[in-house]
Design a protein around this motif. Structure first.
Motif, short mmCIF file in Angstrom:
data_model
loop_
_atom_site.label_atom_id
_atom_site.label_comp_id
_atom_site.label_asym_id
_atom_site.label_seq_id
_atom_site.Cartn_x
_atom_site.Cartn_y
_atom_site.Cartn_z
N ASN A 85 39.03 36.95 35.64
CA ASN A 85 39.27 37.33 37.04
C ASN A 85 38.29 36.66 37.98
OD1 ASN A 85 41.18 38.99 35.89
ND2 ASN A 85 39.82 40.74 35.82
N PRO A 103 45.09 40.38 38.33
CA PRO A 103 43.96 40.43 37.41
C PRO A 103 44.08 41.61 36.46
CG PRO A 103 43.31 41.28 39.55
CD PRO A 103 44.72 40.79 39.70
N GLN A 148 38.65 40.99 43.77
CA GLN A 148 39.98 40.52 43.35
C GLN A 148 40.95 40.54 44.53
OE1 GLN A 148 40.65 39.16 40.43
NE2 GLN A 148 38.51 39.49 39.93
#
Length: 488
Positions: A85, A103, A148
């Motif tokens: 990620n 992710p 993310q």
């Protein structure tokens, strides 16, 4: 009821089972495989309405497979999953033509929702992919959920020219994000020009941005190009946009509305082709209420808002950041360092008022000043003695304070100090403990008083029982934000 055939590829049997069950319950037909070769055979035979694939497959990397899929079936939506990620994973997924990057671990409801959106979108070939630079150092570091979301947003913004507003506290990396938008976007062949509004005298900002003609004002002995002209074809990053004076705001609004500007002292409009990325650590909506920022300019700049989280909201990223900064200082000629468990715990419990910038400076200081290969908790404590560590959460139900539980305030402070001292084992805390603890108590207390009086410092001083000048000095020393409100 949704319908469609989904081709699923992941070498983890457990993940295939869970996704198969979730998607089947949602009404989709699912075919799953553990390798890229089978997925490619199905796609090349015309099967499937959507592909879900892991990046790391036993026989082939999905990023190598995606261009081949898009070549023969450009309208087939592809969702990429990855446990790696990083920022570059999200960027490569977008560059290779993926519809979405998720992710791991991810929420199953979110996956099903993404599948539904992908299958219901108009079927037209996506815009041309843009190749991103290979073998680049990762510009953004962190695997937290907050980061993310930033990576995914940036991946969607790379192929666009949309105006972006980046908000966040000082030291969170706003210019780094703006630079990443440029370096990995379609304007990367053009210049990246950064301007800090707070660093330029207010009377010179218009000339700095738009340039000036000879004789436009006293001292203008020759024509000068502005930052807009310097950024032509590229990206102009306007940092600390909240410090821009009203006159310059009016000129900037015209640029955003009409795509042209005039130099100071000039009369001929100049067409401009730049992407604007703005940033601020202030609440522009408060400035609008105070008459210090144009509301119409705010809406022009805030097309795509990106909020960068402070480091205290992403403490799980601290180990990755520390390793990243240690690698950087090692490349600069300093020795290889690492932190022991106790030192890392201290960093995770620190408040980080300076955010990532403060962490980087600390790592550089540790690498430069201490000969040990392993940095201990005692060393970190000595370097972080300007502000106390975060106190442990009080006992009781989530959201309760010490005053709302059976534990009184004095008991909570005593317990916090006891645990703080116990963390040093056979040694004592760094000198200056009295002022550190006072600062820890004063900040929340004054902040609560200001909030209760809606930012009225006179009333807050009366509430606290201190002199008004004393309160103002405390607000300044503690770097507290004061927001006035006229609401009753």
């Amino acid at each position: 009821m949704p319908s469609g055939q989904i081709l699923l590829a992941d070498d983890d049997a457990a993940i295939r089972t869970v996704l198969n069950q979730a998607l089947s319950r949602a009404g989709y037909e699912v075919r799953s495989s553990s390798n890229a070769a089978t997925l490619w055979r199905w796609v090349s035979q015309g099967e499937g309405d959507l592909v879900i694939t892991d990046v790391m497959m036993p026989d082939e990397n999905a990023f190598d497979l995606l261009p081949r899929i898009k070549k023969i079936r450009p309208e087939l939506p592809i969702i990429v999953m990855s446990a790696q990620n990083t920022f570059m994973t999200a960027i490569k997924a977008s560059e290779r033509g993926a519809y979405e990057y998720l992710p791991k671990p991810f929420d199953l409801k979110e996956l099903v929702a993404v599948v539904g959106r992908a299958l219901s979108r108009p079927r037209s070939a996506p815009g041309g992919a843009h190749a991103v630079p290979e073998n680049e150092d990762i510009p953004l570091v962190g695997r937290s959920q907050a980061m993310q979301e930033i990576y995914r947003a940036l991946a969607r913004l790379m192929p666009t020219d949309l105006t972006v507003m980046i908000t966040g506290e000082s030291g969170t990396g706003k210019e780094l994000v703006a630079k990443a938008l440029h370096d990995y976007g379609k304007r990367r062949q053009g210049p990246f020009v950064a301007v800090n509004m707070a660093a330029i005298p207010r009377e010179l900002i218009e000339s700095e941005l738009f340039g000036h003609e000879k004789g436009a004002f006293t001292g203008a002995t020759a024509r000068s190009t502005g930052r807009f002209e310097q950024a032509e074809g590229g990206t102009l990053f306007l940092d600390e946009i909240g410090d821009m004076p009203m006159e310059a705001q009016t000129r900037l609004l015209r640029v955003l509305q009409q795509g042209e500007y005039t130099t100071v002292g000039g009369r001929v409009p100049i067409k401009t082709n730049v992407r604007i990325v703005a940033a601020t650590n202030k609440d522009l909506r408060v400035l609008i209420q105070q008459g210090l920022f144009r509301e119409d300019l705010y809406f022009r700049l805030n097309v795509v808002p990106l909020r960068l989280p402070p480091l205290r909201e992403r403490v799980e990223d601290i180990p990755d950041l520390v390793r990243h900064f240690f690698v950087l200082v090692e490349k600069e000629g300093l020795g290889r360092k690492q932190l022991d468990v106790e030192a890392m715990d201290r960093l995770k419990r620190y408040r980080w008022p300076g955010n990532v910038r403060e962490l980087e400076n600390l790592v550089r200081r540790l690498a430069a000043l201490y000969p040990q290969d392993t940095i201990t908790g005692a060393i970190v404590d000595a370097e972080l003695d300007s502000q106390p560590l975060l106190p442990p959460q009080p006992a009781g139900k989530p959201g309760q304070t010490a005053l709302q539980t059976s534990e009184g305030l004095s008991d909570a402070v005593e317990r916090h100090l006891s645990e703080y001292f116990s963390g040093f084992r056979d040694s004592l805390p760094p000198p200056g403990l009295y002022h550190r603890i006072l600062r820890e108590i004063e900040g929340p207390l004054i902040g609560a008083a200001l909030a209760a009086t809606r930012g009225n410092q006179i009333r807050a001083a009366e509430l606290l029982g201190v002199n008004r000048n004393t309160l103002r000095k405390k607000v300044r020393d503690l770097d507290l934000m004061v927001v006035r409100s006229n609401r009753a």
